[in-house]
Design a protein around this motif. Sequence first.
Motif, PDB file in Angstrom:
ATOM      1  N   THR B 182       0.927  -1.186   0.004  1.00  0.00           N
ATOM      2  CA  THR B 182       0.138   0.044   0.126  1.00  0.00           C
ATOM      3  C   THR B 182       0.820   1.166  -0.191  1.00  0.00           C
ATOM      4  O   THR B 182       2.044   1.128   0.555  1.00  0.00           O
ATOM      5  N   ASN B 185       0.234   7.813  -1.044  1.00  0.00           N
ATOM      6  CA  ASN B 185      -0.145   8.694  -2.160  1.00  0.00           C
ATOM      7  C   ASN B 185       0.047   7.865  -3.443  1.00  0.00           C
ATOM      8  O   ASN B 185       1.133   7.627  -3.832  1.00  0.00           O
ATOM      9  N   GLY B 186      -0.866   7.905  -4.262  1.00  0.00           N
ATOM     10  CA  GLY B 186      -0.989   7.067  -5.650  1.00  0.00           C
ATOM     11  C   GLY B 186      -1.339   8.084  -6.660  1.00  0.00           C
ATOM     12  O   GLY B 186      -2.343   8.932  -6.620  1.00  0.00           O
ATOM     13  N   PRO B 187      -0.533   8.049  -7.959  1.00  0.00           N
ATOM     14  CA  PRO B 187      -0.901   8.788  -9.198  1.00  0.00           C
ATOM     15  C   PRO B 187      -2.356   8.467  -9.487  1.00  0.00           C
ATOM     16  O   PRO B 187      -2.459   7.226  -9.159  1.00  0.00           O
ATOM     17  N   HIS B 188      -2.994   8.814 -10.412  1.00  0.00           N
ATOM     18  CA  HIS B 188      -4.202   8.501 -10.493  1.00  0.00           C
ATOM     19  C   HIS B 188      -4.369   7.242 -11.459  1.00  0.00           C
ATOM     20  O   HIS B 188      -5.492   6.719 -11.466  1.00  0.00           O
ATOM     21  N   ASP B 189      -3.173   6.946 -12.023  1.00  0.00           N
ATOM     22  CA  ASP B 189      -3.251   5.559 -12.768  1.00  0.00           C
ATOM     23  C   ASP B 189      -2.711   4.270 -11.933  1.00  0.00           C
ATOM     24  O   ASP B 189      -2.867   3.301 -12.450  1.00  0.00           O
ATOM     25  N   TRP B 190      -2.550   4.502 -10.723  1.00  0.00           N
ATOM     26  CA  TRP B 190      -2.200   3.480  -9.908  1.00  0.00           C
ATOM     27  C   TRP B 190      -3.470   2.641  -9.426  1.00  0.00           C
ATOM     28  O   TRP B 190      -4.462   2.891  -9.200  1.00  0.00           O
ATOM     29  N   ARG B 191      -3.140   1.468  -9.573  1.00  0.00           N
ATOM     30  CA  ARG B 191      -4.034   0.320  -9.685  1.00  0.00           C
ATOM     31  C   ARG B 191      -4.106  -0.452  -8.106  1.00  0.00           C
ATOM     32  O   ARG B 191      -5.130  -1.042  -7.855  1.00  0.00           O
ATOM     33  N   GLY B 192      -3.123  -0.235  -7.383  1.00  0.00           N
ATOM     34  CA  GLY B 192      -2.964  -0.600  -5.919  1.00  0.00           C
ATOM     35  C   GLY B 192      -3.520  -0.006  -5.120  1.00  0.00           C
ATOM     36  O   GLY B 192      -4.426   0.754  -4.947  1.00  0.00           O
ATOM     37  N   ARG B 193      -3.394  -0.429  -3.658  1.00  0.00           N
ATOM     38  CA  ARG B 193      -3.787   0.172  -2.681  1.00  0.00           C
ATOM     39  C   ARG B 193      -3.339   1.448  -2.033  1.00  0.00           C
ATOM     40  O   ARG B 193      -2.026   1.602  -2.077  1.00  0.00           O
ATOM     41  N   VAL B 194      -4.096   2.455  -1.580  1.00  0.00           N
ATOM     42  CA  VAL B 194      -3.691   3.504  -0.935  1.00  0.00           C
ATOM     43  C   VAL B 194      -4.129   3.515   0.439  1.00  0.00           C
ATOM     44  O   VAL B 194      -5.179   3.381   0.689  1.00  0.00           O
TER      45      VAL B 194
END
Lengths: 156, 285
Positions: B182, B185-194
């Motif tokens: 996890t 902070n994830g960019p908008h195209d991140w598919r994993g957990r935040v």
Amino acid sequence: MTVRTLDETLREHPFFEGVGEEVVALLAGCARNVHFRPDELVFQEGQPADFFYLIKEGRVAIQLHEVAGGASIIDTVDAGEVLGFSWLVPPYRWVFDARATVDTRAVGFDAVCLRTKCDADPAVGYVLLSRVARTMHERLEAARVRLVDLYGTRTR
Amino acid sequence: MTEVLSAERSQAVDAMLPRSFRVERTRRDTRDTFTLELAPVGGDPLRFAAGQFTMLLAAGVGEVPISISGDPSGGGLLEHTIRNVGSVTRALVATPRGGVLGVRGPFGTGWEVERGEGGDVVLVAGGIGLAPLRPALLQVVRNRERYNRVLLLYGARTPEDILFAPDLERWERDHDVEVAVTVDNGPHDWRGRVGLVTRLVPRAGFDPSRTTAYVCGPEVMMRSTALALRDRGVRADRIRLSMERNMKCGVGLCGHCQLRELFLCVDGPVLGFDRLEPLMSRWEL
Ligand SMILES: Cc1cc2nc3c(=O)[nH]c(=O)nc-3n(C[C@H](O)[C@H](O)[C@H](O)COP(=O)(O)OP(=O)(O)OC[C@H]3O[C@@H](n4cnc5c(N)ncnc54)[C@H](O)[C@@H]3O)c2cc1C
Ligand code: FES
């Protein structure tokens, strides 16, 4: 393949763990199964917050639009978790976008129906709200810990 | 009597003398973190237990404690994974191939991964905390049949800060390790957990009554993870944490690493939550 009734689905979800059968049955009257494809918007900032979701399978990303124009994901909600609190608090509008990142199955509760049932029977309202409050508390605590840049420093 | 004293003294003197190691390879893991692979300049390879650390000396700059991040079964090069945060760590990661560093140790207590044999093992890492846990995981996957479920819960700041990505894939694919990553902070195209790594604990598929947990990361993260594990029913003495304080001697002489009655360089860094909980700083937010 076994077909589950909504009642059964709800009782199996961690959110309803320990909640009496009658309460679950009553709330199931507001619920329906929903499905989101990858990248499908579950809800959008500024729109009426008319649903509350229990995620059964998949993942939903909560996104924040930045002033600079891009969007970043500030949280994700996975199977076994719940999505959406704005349906509880006036003016009942979403403050973030939510988007399925993978194929996602959920139970969606109609917010007006839920609020009406809570108003009509405060005992039911209490059960529901205490569970929502627990989740909100967890998220608030996590948000506060993240403010200190959790993985940024190690040594004192 | 005099002989015993002098034997002790000579041990302490030995422990203060760095051995020379040559940088064989430097791997860039993320934008600010590098793994150095070191070979002894003469003498045997360093034997160590998973979770132990060394004092790494960059000549003319200074010496800092760094956990060993390589395989404890021995034979290979000595690995340290270092985040560049200040003068010494900068000098260490900038040492060119063939350059020589001083190494003292290994020091401190280890993870004691054997304690988890026969049951489920949960490793929880935050940030660079995955580096000190890597030897524990390497030991577990080498003896995979001795453990039941093995879970690695790992939180990083952003997807770019994820350490050892090829290892994570390999452990999951070849060694039946359940890996959950996890990011903060994830960019908008991140598919994993935040979200926080502690959020993974309540629903992770382990049996608390037969689980041993190993936790490494910043103190705030370790404390909230240990509490979440205990809430699930994992015994406090089966939750092992690696504590950090500034260190100088590494051998219990100078007192720099003191935490109340403990000297973390010798009594730690790895200790059970049963001992640590009363000593860890309170953080009420
Ligand atoms: C037992 C033990 C094991 C350790 N294992 C590792 C390891 O495997 N890998 C690793 O990279 N580090 C590890 N550390 C931390 C490492 O020792 C410190 O990062 C190092 O001492 C910093 O020294 P410096 O001279 O580079 O920075 P300094 O010049 O001492 O500090 C520069 C600035 O960075 C800040 N700072 C110091 N340390 C850190 C830090 N760790 N993170 C963020 N900011 C910091 C300081 O407050 C200061 O503002 C370990 C520490 C201990 C006690
Ligand atoms: S570092 Fe000197 S006593 Fe621990």
